[in-house]
Design a protein around this motif. Structure first.
Motif, PDB file in Angstrom:
ATOM      1  N   GLY A 184      -0.337  12.833  -8.364  1.00 18.11           N
ATOM      2  CA  GLY A 184      -0.916  11.491  -8.391  1.00 18.11           C
ATOM      3  C   GLY A 184      -0.608  10.713  -7.132  1.00 18.11           C
ATOM      4  N   ALA A 185       0.623  10.840  -6.638  1.00 18.09           N
ATOM      5  CA  ALA A 185       1.024  10.132  -5.432  1.00 18.09           C
ATOM      6  C   ALA A 185       0.239  10.626  -4.224  1.00 18.09           C
ATOM      7  N   ALA A 186       0.101  11.957  -4.102  1.00 19.61           N
ATOM      8  CA  ALA A 186      -0.607  12.541  -2.962  1.00 19.61           C
ATOM      9  C   ALA A 186      -2.078  12.135  -2.968  1.00 19.61           C
ATOM     10  N   GLU A 187      -2.717  12.236  -4.118  1.00 22.52           N
ATOM     11  CA  GLU A 187      -4.138  11.894  -4.198  1.00 22.52           C
ATOM     12  C   GLU A 187      -4.364  10.405  -3.924  1.00 22.52           C
ATOM     13  N   SER A 188      -3.577   9.572  -4.560  1.00 21.64           N
ATOM     14  CA  SER A 188      -3.738   8.129  -4.400  1.00 21.64           C
ATOM     15  C   SER A 188      -3.494   7.704  -2.956  1.00 21.64           C
ATOM     16  N   PHE A 189      -2.413   8.205  -2.353  1.00 16.77           N
ATOM     17  CA  PHE A 189      -2.056   7.795  -0.993  1.00 16.77           C
ATOM     18  C   PHE A 189      -3.058   8.314   0.030  1.00 16.77           C
ATOM     19  N   ASN A 190      -3.553   9.539  -0.146  1.00 17.01           N
ATOM     20  CA  ASN A 190      -4.505  10.101   0.811  1.00 17.01           C
ATOM     21  C   ASN A 190      -5.869   9.424   0.734  1.00 17.01           C
ATOM     22  N   ILE A 191      -6.296   9.062  -0.464  1.00 12.74           N
ATOM     23  CA  ILE A 191      -7.549   8.312  -0.618  1.00 12.74           C
ATOM     24  C   ILE A 191      -7.392   6.931   0.015  1.00 12.74           C
ATOM     25  N   TYR A 192      -6.241   6.326  -0.214  1.00 11.40           N
ATOM     26  CA  TYR A 192      -5.936   5.014   0.376  1.00 11.40           C
ATOM     27  C   TYR A 192      -5.950   5.084   1.905  1.00 11.40           C
ATOM     28  N   ALA A 193      -5.403   6.171   2.464  1.00 14.93           N
ATOM     29  CA  ALA A 193      -5.360   6.338   3.916  1.00 14.93           C
ATOM     30  C   ALA A 193      -6.766   6.436   4.504  1.00 14.93           C
ATOM     31  N   VAL A 194      -7.657   7.145   3.820  1.00 17.69           N
ATOM     32  CA  VAL A 194      -9.047   7.255   4.279  1.00 17.69           C
ATOM     33  C   VAL A 194      -9.720   5.883   4.256  1.00 17.69           C
ATOM     34  N   GLY A 237       0.809  -1.210   0.000  1.00 14.84           N
ATOM     35  CA  GLY A 237       0.000   0.000   0.000  1.00 14.84           C
ATOM     36  C   GLY A 237       0.844   1.262   0.000  1.00 14.84           C
ATOM     37  N   ASN A 238       1.940   1.229   0.735  1.00 13.54           N
ATOM     38  CA  ASN A 238       2.802   2.409   0.834  1.00 13.54           C
ATOM     39  C   ASN A 238       3.646   2.651  -0.414  1.00 13.54           C
ATOM     40  N   PHE A 239       3.693   1.668  -1.304  1.00 13.52           N
ATOM     41  CA  PHE A 239       4.423   1.883  -2.555  1.00 13.52           C
ATOM     42  C   PHE A 239       3.806   3.015  -3.382  1.00 13.52           C
ATOM     43  N   GLN A 240       2.578   3.409  -3.035  1.00 17.90           N
ATOM     44  CA  GLN A 240       1.957   4.546  -3.717  1.00 17.90           C
ATOM     45  C   GLN A 240       2.738   5.839  -3.471  1.00 17.90           C
ATOM     46  N   LEU A 241       3.526   5.857  -2.403  1.00 20.76           N
ATOM     47  CA  LEU A 241       4.371   7.016  -2.125  1.00 20.76           C
ATOM     48  C   LEU A 241       5.423   7.209  -3.208  1.00 20.76           C
ATOM     49  N   LEU A 242       5.715   6.149  -3.946  1.00 19.31           N
ATOM     50  CA  LEU A 242       6.805   6.185  -4.920  1.00 19.31           C
ATOM     51  C   LEU A 242       6.352   6.562  -6.321  1.00 19.31           C
ATOM     52  N   TYR A 243       5.055   6.899  -6.466  1.00 21.84           N
ATOM     53  CA  TYR A 243       4.590   7.352  -7.775  1.00 21.84           C
ATOM     54  C   TYR A 243       5.429   8.548  -8.223  1.00 21.84           C
ATOM     55  N   PRO A 244       5.855   8.599  -9.479  1.00 18.96           N
ATOM     56  CA  PRO A 244       6.726   9.691  -9.937  1.00 18.96           C
ATOM     57  C   PRO A 244       6.052  11.058  -9.938  1.00 18.96           C
ATOM     58  N   ASP A 245       4.723  11.086 -10.084  1.00 18.37           N
ATOM     59  CA  ASP A 245       3.984  12.353 -10.119  1.00 18.37           C
ATOM     60  C   ASP A 245       3.531  12.718  -8.710  1.00 18.37           C
TER      61      ASP A 245
END
Length: 277
Positions: free
Chosen positions: A46-56, A35-43
Motif C-alpha cells: 500500500g505504501a509503495a503504490e500510494s507513494f509512487n502514484i503520488y510522485a507521478v 505527502g511523504n507521510f505515505q511512506l509510513l503506511y504499515p503495509d
C-alpha cells in the motif's frame, strides 16, 4: 518603476524578499512532509503504490510543475539573498561591538548562516539522490500498479534510508531545518511588519511548533525505514534487501532502463527485456 527597483535592491528590500521566499518555502515543507507521510503506511504494498502514484502526480500535474520551478528558484534566491545580506553586514560592521546583545539572542538566531549552509548542502545531495535520479536516471526500479508500470521511488527512498550514514546526515539536516525555522519564521513576520504585541507570542509559538513538527516529522521517515527494512552500509546492499522484503510483501519490482523501456508491453514481457538486478 525606479523606486520599486531601488526599494527591492536596498537592504530592507532584500530582507523583505528573503522573508517572502522563506515563508513560501515553509508552505512547501508542510505540503512535502504531509505527502511523504505515505511512506509510513504499515503495509509495504500500500505504501509503495500510494507513494509512487503520488510522485507521478506531483511531477506531471501542470500547476504543481510550475510551482516546483518557482520553488527551485526561491531556494536559490533565498540562499543568494542570505549570502549578500551576510556580506553586507560584515562589511558595514567588520568588528563586533563590545556589547551587541548577542547573549540575549537564541542560538538559532546567532547561527542562521551555519544552519542555512547545512540545509543548502543537504538540498544539493538530497535532490541529486532523489529528484535528479527520478527525473533523469535511466536504470531505475520499476513496479506494476493496476496494469501500468511506474518508477518505484518508494524503493529508492527506502534503500537510501536503510544506509545508516545517509540517514544520520538526513536527520542532522532536519535538525538544521528546524532550528533555522525556529528563528526564521518569526523573523520573517517581523520583517514584513506583521508583528503586533497581541500576536507576538502566537507567532513565537508557531515558529517553535513548526520547527519541532518538521524535525520530528521528517526524521521519523528514515527511522521508520531502518526499523522496517533494517540497516545497511551501502546503497547496493540496501536496494537488494528492500527488493527481497518487498517481494515477501507481494510487491514485485525490477530494475529497468526507463529511457529505452517499452511501457506498452506487459509486465511479463518486461521481464525478458528489462535489465534486472
Amino acid at each position: 518603476m525606479n523606486w520599486i527597483i531601488r526599494t527591492l535592491t536596498s537592504s530592507v528590500g532584500k530582507k523583505v524578499l528573503m522573508s517572502l521566499t522563506g515563508l513560501f518555502l515553509v508552505t512547501f515543507l508542510i505540503v512535502h512532509m504531509v505527502g511523504n507521510f505515505q511512506l509510513l503506511y504499515p503495509d509495504i504494498k500500500g505504501a509503495a503504490e500510494s507513494f509512487n502514484i503520488y510522485a507521478v502526480f506531483m511531477t506531471t500535474f501542470p500547476l504543481i510543475k510550475v510551482t516546483s520551478y518557482l520553488l527551485y528558484g526561491s531556494i536559490l534566491f533565498h540562499a543568494l539573498l542570505a549570502l549578500i545580506l551576510t556580506l553586507q553586514n560584515k562589511k558595514a560592521r567588520p568588528t563586533g561591538y563590545a556589547i551587541d546583545g548577542s547573549a540575549e539572542k537564541s542560538w538559532a538566531s546567532r547561527n542562521m548562516g551555519i544552519l542555512g549552509t547545512v540545509v543548502f548542502v543537504f538540498l544539493i545531495v538530497h535532490m541529486g539522490n532523489f529528484w535528479f535520479r527520478y527525473h533523469f536516471g535511466n536504470m531505475l526500479p520499476v513496479m506494476q500498479i493496476d496494469g501500468e508500470i511506474y518508477k518505484n521511488l518508494y524503493a529508492i527512498v527506502a534503500s537510501s534510508f536503510m544506509v545508516w550514514w545517509y540517514s544520520i546526515f538526513y536527520i542532522i539536516a532536519m535538525l538544521a531545518v528546524g532550528f533555522h525555522l525556529w528563528h526564521g519564521f518569526q523573523s520573517g513576520f517581523q520583517t514584513l511588519g506583521l508583528n503586533h504585541v497581541k500576536y507576538t507570542s502566537l507567532v513565537s509559538f508557531l515558529s517553535k511548533a513548526l520547527a519541532i513538527a518538521f524535525i520530528v516529522g521528517f526524521s521519523s521517515m528514515p527511522l521508520y525505514m531502518m526499523a522496517r527494512f533494517g540497516i545497511a552500509n551501502d546503497f547496493e546492499t540496501a536496494a537488494q534487501h528492500v527488493k527481497e522484503k518487498s517481494i515477501e510483501a507481494g510487491v514485485e519490482w525490477k530494475v529497468a532502463d526507463w529511457s529505452n523501456m517499452d511501457r506498452i508491453r506487459s509486465w511479463e514481457q518486461l521481464e525478458t527485456t528489462a535489465d534486472t538486478e
